[in-house]
Design a protein around this motif. Structure first.
Motif, PDB file in Angstrom:
ATOM      1  N   UNK A  58       0.847  -1.200   0.000  1.00 13.30           N
ATOM      2  CA  UNK A  58       0.000   0.000   0.000  1.00 13.30           C
ATOM      3  C   UNK A  58       0.876   1.241   0.000  1.00 13.30           C
ATOM      4  N   UNK A  59       0.504   2.202  -0.826  1.00 11.65           N
ATOM      5  CA  UNK A  59       1.168   3.505  -0.829  1.00 11.65           C
ATOM      6  C   UNK A  59       0.529   4.421   0.206  1.00 11.65           C
ATOM      7  N   UNK A  60      -0.780   4.232   0.435  1.00  9.87           N
ATOM      8  CA  UNK A  60      -1.529   5.068   1.374  1.00  9.87           C
ATOM      9  C   UNK A  60      -2.658   4.237   1.957  1.00  9.87           C
ATOM     10  N   UNK A  61      -3.058   4.562   3.176  1.00  7.30           N
ATOM     11  CA  UNK A  61      -4.165   3.838   3.813  1.00  7.30           C
ATOM     12  C   UNK A  61      -4.933   4.757   4.735  1.00  7.30           C
ATOM     13  N   UNK A  62      -6.155   4.329   5.028  1.00  5.26           N
ATOM     14  CA  UNK A  62      -6.976   4.979   6.053  1.00  5.26           C
ATOM     15  C   UNK A  62      -7.650   3.880   6.851  1.00  5.26           C
ATOM     16  N   UNK A  63      -7.656   4.046   8.152  1.00  5.76           N
ATOM     17  CA  UNK A  63      -8.362   3.128   9.051  1.00  5.76           C
ATOM     18  C   UNK A  63      -9.475   3.893   9.733  1.00  5.76           C
ATOM     19  N   UNK A  64     -10.667   3.312   9.760  1.00  7.75           N
ATOM     20  CA  UNK A  64     -11.814   4.031  10.304  1.00  7.75           C
ATOM     21  C   UNK A  64     -12.797   3.061  10.939  1.00  7.75           C
ATOM     22  N   UNK A  65     -13.754   3.636  11.644  1.00  9.20           N
ATOM     23  CA  UNK A  65     -14.814   2.842  12.281  1.00  9.20           C
ATOM     24  C   UNK A  65     -16.085   3.670  12.372  1.00  9.20           C
ATOM     25  N   UNK A  66     -17.199   3.001  12.482  1.00 12.12           N
ATOM     26  CA  UNK A  66     -18.491   3.663  12.694  1.00 12.12           C
ATOM     27  C   UNK A  66     -18.678   3.878  14.188  1.00 12.12           C
ATOM     28  N   UNK A  67     -19.226   5.026  14.537  1.00 10.01           N
ATOM     29  CA  UNK A  67     -19.491   5.344  15.935  1.00 10.01           C
ATOM     30  C   UNK A  67     -20.838   6.040  16.034  1.00 10.01           C
ATOM     31  N   UNK A  68     -21.406   6.000  17.223  1.00  9.29           N
ATOM     32  CA  UNK A  68     -22.641   6.721  17.505  1.00  9.29           C
ATOM     33  C   UNK A  68     -22.424   7.461  18.816  1.00  9.29           C
ATOM     34  N   UNK A  70     -23.483  10.887  21.430  1.00 11.71           N
ATOM     35  CA  UNK A  70     -24.558  11.819  21.777  1.00 11.71           C
ATOM     36  C   UNK A  70     -24.375  13.160  21.089  1.00 11.71           C
ATOM     37  N   UNK A  71     -23.139  13.663  21.041  1.00 12.58           N
ATOM     38  CA  UNK A  71     -22.948  15.004  20.498  1.00 12.58           C
ATOM     39  C   UNK A  71     -22.971  15.058  18.980  1.00 12.58           C
ATOM     40  N   UNK A  72     -22.770  13.919  18.314  1.00  7.27           N
ATOM     41  CA  UNK A  72     -22.691  13.995  16.854  1.00  7.27           C
ATOM     42  C   UNK A  72     -23.573  12.984  16.131  1.00  7.27           C
ATOM     43  N   UNK A  73     -24.173  12.074  16.856  1.00 10.44           N
ATOM     44  CA  UNK A  73     -24.976  11.047  16.203  1.00 10.44           C
ATOM     45  C   UNK A  73     -24.097  10.024  15.511  1.00 10.44           C
ATOM     46  N   UNK A  74     -24.650   9.376  14.508  1.00 12.76           N
ATOM     47  CA  UNK A  74     -23.920   8.340  13.787  1.00 12.76           C
ATOM     48  C   UNK A  74     -22.876   8.989  12.876  1.00 12.76           C
ATOM     49  N   UNK A  75     -21.660   8.489  12.972  1.00 11.47           N
ATOM     50  CA  UNK A  75     -20.534   9.096  12.269  1.00 11.47           C
ATOM     51  C   UNK A  75     -19.511   8.036  11.887  1.00 11.47           C
ATOM     52  N   UNK A 103     -18.876   7.127   1.480  1.00  7.89           N
ATOM     53  CA  UNK A 103     -19.448   5.995   2.205  1.00  7.89           C
ATOM     54  C   UNK A 103     -20.386   6.495   3.309  1.00  7.89           C
ATOM     55  N   UNK A 104     -19.955   7.499   4.055  1.00  3.28           N
ATOM     56  CA  UNK A 104     -20.782   8.051   5.135  1.00  3.28           C
ATOM     57  C   UNK A 104     -22.077   8.649   4.579  1.00  3.28           C
ATOM     58  N   UNK A 105     -21.967   9.374   3.483  1.00  2.26           N
ATOM     59  CA  UNK A 105     -23.173   9.960   2.867  1.00  2.26           C
ATOM     60  C   UNK A 105     -24.129   8.864   2.401  1.00  2.26           C
ATOM     61  N   UNK A 106     -23.585   7.844   1.755  1.00  4.08           N
ATOM     62  CA  UNK A 106     -24.403   6.740   1.250  1.00  4.08           C
ATOM     63  C   UNK A 106     -25.148   6.045   2.386  1.00  4.08           C
ATOM     64  N   UNK A 112     -18.194  12.887   9.319  1.00  6.20           N
ATOM     65  CA  UNK A 112     -16.928  12.158   9.337  1.00  6.20           C
ATOM     66  C   UNK A 112     -16.019  12.966  10.242  1.00  6.20           C
ATOM     67  N   UNK A 113     -15.341  12.289  11.162  1.00  3.61           N
ATOM     68  CA  UNK A 113     -14.516  12.987  12.141  1.00  3.61           C
ATOM     69  C   UNK A 113     -13.130  12.359  12.197  1.00  3.61           C
TER      70      UNK A 113
END
Length: 143
Positions: A58-68, A70-75, A103-106, A112-113
């Motif tokens: 990989x030349x570049x990567x991103x690691x992420x997760x879904x969270x819910x 109180x202050x931001x809702x599902x993100x 992906x978040x919009x879909x 996204x944070x």
């Protein structure tokens, strides 16, 4: 335009190891796969762009997760984002951010944070160009 891959197999995760260790040099390579698999049980996901001169890494990567929260809702929260120095300046980080935002919009999520080190000014410029804004300070307490 480079293809964005989802790391689904051990081989995919191994392909990402160099760029992950570039971002997180304190991690131990021999424990990396086990740690990522444990994080995947908590919805951690990796997307990456393969190096054009060596598709097995990989030349570049991103690691992420879904969270819910109180202050931001599902993100989607981006834990990690990096590009190997030899591949910087090609827009790979922006492509990964665009992919995660789409992906978040879909999925109908509210945001996204991410957090960024206070002195990482080039990264901050990228985040601002991508539509992110500084909304908080992140505090931590080592134990």
């Amino acid at each position: 335009m480079p293809t964005i891959h989802t790391a689904a197999s051990d081989a995919d995760l191994q392909a990402c190891s160099e760029v992950i260790l570039f971002l997180r040099p304190l991690l131990q390579k021999e424990n990396l796969l086990a740690q990522i698999k444990e994080m995947q049980e908590e919805d951690y996901r990796i997307v990456y762009i393969a190096a054009d001169d060596d598709p097995s890494k990989a030349a570049a990567f991103a690691g992420f997760r879904h969270m819910n929260k109180l202050f931001s809702g599902k993100t989607i929260y981006i834990d990690d984002l990096a590009c190997l120095p030899a591949y910087q300046g090609r827009g790979y980080a922006a492509l990964l951010l665009d992919h995660i935002t789409a992906l978040a919009r879909k999925e109908g999520l509210r945001s996204v944070q991410l957090d960024s080190g206070h002195a990482l000014h080039p990264a901050h410029r990228l985040y601002h160009r991508q539509g992110f804004h500084i909304s908080a300070h992140h505090f931590s307490q080592p134990l």
